[in-house]
Design a protein around this motif. Structure first.
Motif, mmCIF file in Angstrom:
data_model
loop_
_atom_site.group_PDB
_atom_site.id
_atom_site.type_symbol
_atom_site.label_atom_id
_atom_site.label_comp_id
_atom_site.label_asym_id
_atom_site.label_seq_id
_atom_site.Cartn_x
_atom_site.Cartn_y
_atom_site.Cartn_z
ATOM 1 N N ARG A 85 0.838 -1.213 0.000
ATOM 2 C CA ARG A 85 0.000 0.000 0.000
ATOM 3 C C ARG A 85 0.868 1.257 0.000
ATOM 4 O O ARG A 85 0.600 2.212 -0.737
ATOM 5 C CB ARG A 85 -0.937 0.019 1.202
ATOM 6 C CG ARG A 85 -1.768 1.318 1.253
ATOM 7 C CD ARG A 85 -2.663 1.401 2.454
ATOM 8 N NE ARG A 85 -1.897 1.270 3.682
ATOM 9 C CZ ARG A 85 -2.445 1.042 4.870
ATOM 10 N NH1 ARG A 85 -3.749 0.924 5.007
ATOM 11 N NH2 ARG A 85 -1.684 0.933 5.948
ATOM 12 N N ILE A 100 2.354 1.849 -3.401
ATOM 13 C CA ILE A 100 1.334 2.347 -4.336
ATOM 14 C C ILE A 100 1.076 3.827 -4.082
ATOM 15 O O ILE A 100 1.067 4.636 -5.019
ATOM 16 C CB ILE A 100 0.033 1.524 -4.220
ATOM 17 C CG1 ILE A 100 0.264 0.111 -4.766
ATOM 18 C CG2 ILE A 100 -1.121 2.215 -4.960
ATOM 19 C CD1 ILE A 100 -0.859 -0.866 -4.468
ATOM 20 N N VAL A 129 0.055 1.267 -11.184
ATOM 21 C CA VAL A 129 -0.881 0.844 -10.135
ATOM 22 C C VAL A 129 -1.186 2.050 -9.248
ATOM 23 O O VAL A 129 -0.284 2.651 -8.674
ATOM 24 C CB VAL A 129 -0.292 -0.309 -9.284
ATOM 25 C CG1 VAL A 129 -1.278 -0.716 -8.202
ATOM 26 C CG2 VAL A 129 0.083 -1.492 -10.156
ATOM 27 N N GLU A 182 -4.414 1.962 -7.329
ATOM 28 C CA GLU A 182 -5.360 1.485 -6.322
ATOM 29 C C GLU A 182 -4.800 0.237 -5.646
ATOM 30 O O GLU A 182 -4.161 -0.595 -6.290
ATOM 31 C CB GLU A 182 -6.705 1.135 -6.978
ATOM 32 C CG GLU A 182 -7.398 2.324 -7.631
ATOM 33 C CD GLU A 182 -7.869 3.351 -6.636
ATOM 34 O OE1 GLU A 182 -8.297 2.963 -5.523
ATOM 35 O OE2 GLU A 182 -7.818 4.552 -6.953
ATOM 36 N N VAL A 183 -5.081 0.117 -4.358
ATOM 37 C CA VAL A 183 -4.656 -1.064 -3.599
ATOM 38 C C VAL A 183 -5.511 -2.247 -4.050
ATOM 39 O O VAL A 183 -6.745 -2.168 -4.015
ATOM 40 C CB VAL A 183 -4.813 -0.823 -2.084
ATOM 41 C CG1 VAL A 183 -4.479 -2.077 -1.296
ATOM 42 C CG2 VAL A 183 -3.950 0.354 -1.637
ATOM 43 N N PRO A 184 -4.887 -3.335 -4.500
ATOM 44 C CA PRO A 184 -5.657 -4.512 -4.921
ATOM 45 C C PRO A 184 -6.526 -5.053 -3.784
ATOM 46 O O PRO A 184 -6.168 -4.945 -2.604
ATOM 47 C CB PRO A 184 -4.577 -5.531 -5.311
ATOM 48 C CG PRO A 184 -3.360 -4.711 -5.611
ATOM 49 C CD PRO A 184 -3.453 -3.518 -4.694
ATOM 50 N N GLU A 185 -7.668 -5.654 -4.159
ATOM 51 C CA GLU A 185 -8.618 -6.160 -3.171
ATOM 52 C C GLU A 185 -7.981 -7.133 -2.193
ATOM 53 O O GLU A 185 -8.260 -7.084 -0.991
ATOM 54 C CB GLU A 185 -9.802 -6.831 -3.870
ATOM 55 C CG GLU A 185 -10.799 -5.866 -4.453
ATOM 56 C CD GLU A 185 -12.008 -6.597 -5.034
ATOM 57 O OE1 GLU A 185 -12.440 -7.615 -4.444
ATOM 58 O OE2 GLU A 185 -12.508 -6.142 -6.075
ATOM 59 N N GLU A 186 -7.138 -8.042 -2.681
ATOM 60 C CA GLU A 186 -6.554 -9.050 -1.792
ATOM 61 C C GLU A 186 -5.620 -8.414 -0.763
ATOM 62 O O GLU A 186 -5.524 -8.870 0.373
ATOM 63 C CB GLU A 186 -5.828 -10.153 -2.574
ATOM 64 C CG GLU A 186 -4.663 -9.688 -3.414
ATOM 65 C CD GLU A 186 -5.015 -9.240 -4.836
ATOM 66 O OE1 GLU A 186 -4.087 -9.151 -5.652
ATOM 67 O OE2 GLU A 186 -6.206 -8.980 -5.129
ATOM 68 N N GLN A 192 -6.057 -5.208 0.292
ATOM 69 C CA GLN A 192 -6.967 -4.456 1.162
ATOM 70 C C GLN A 192 -7.624 -5.364 2.188
ATOM 71 O O GLN A 192 -7.822 -4.975 3.338
ATOM 72 C CB GLN A 192 -8.019 -3.715 0.335
ATOM 73 C CG GLN A 192 -8.853 -2.743 1.154
ATOM 74 C CD GLN A 192 -8.011 -1.683 1.850
ATOM 75 O OE1 GLN A 192 -7.212 -0.998 1.212
ATOM 76 N NE2 GLN A 192 -8.173 -1.548 3.161
#
Length: 136
Positions: free
Chosen positions: A42, A45, A53, A55-59, A61
């Motif tokens: 994070r 990023i 990139v 946005e922080v990827p869902e996994e 987050q």
């Protein structure tokens, strides 16, 4: 029966000297390590260090969402010691940020990032740069 001393192979603690006091941060647990790795991603990023990139990827987050409000995976119990010693929030935040990258990426990486983010700069400031009451 022989005895092998594993001390030389144990991950050393991180020592942070702040305002004349040395705080010892123990290496993180495996569970805290997962959270630290997610926090490092994070941070990279947010700093624009991962090309393309934003946005922080869902996994990632999902892992970050497991960090409790009073939990400090990178500093552990040392966070409370710093707080109780009266250190300001910015200093503690910087120590935590450094610890995240120290544990996730190593000392050299954490040192270089800290220098980029917080080193004093030799920049000429305008004469009125220190005005507390800007004319807005």
């Amino acid at each position: 029966m022989s005895f092998t001393d594993f001390e030389e192979w144990v991950t050393p603690s991180l020592e942070l000297t702040l305002r004349g006091c040395t705080y010892v941060v123990r290496p993180p647990s495996v569970e805290a390590g997962k959270k630290i790795a997610a926090a490092a991603v994070r941070g990279e990023i947010r700093l624009g260090m991962i090309k393309g990139v934003t946005e922080v990827p869902e996994e990632i987050q999902r892992v970050l969402d497991t960090i409790g409000a009073d939990e400090h995976p990178a500093l552990g119990e040392t966070w409370a010691q710093m707080h109780e010693a009266g250190l300001d929030r910015v200093t503690i935040d910087r120590a935590a940020y450094y610890a995240v990258f120290y544990w996730a990426r190593g000392k050299d990486y954490a040192d270089s990032l800290a220098k980029i983010l917080w080193a004093k700069r030799d920049v000429d400031e305008p004469a009125d740069a220190g005005d507390a009451d800007p004319k807005a």
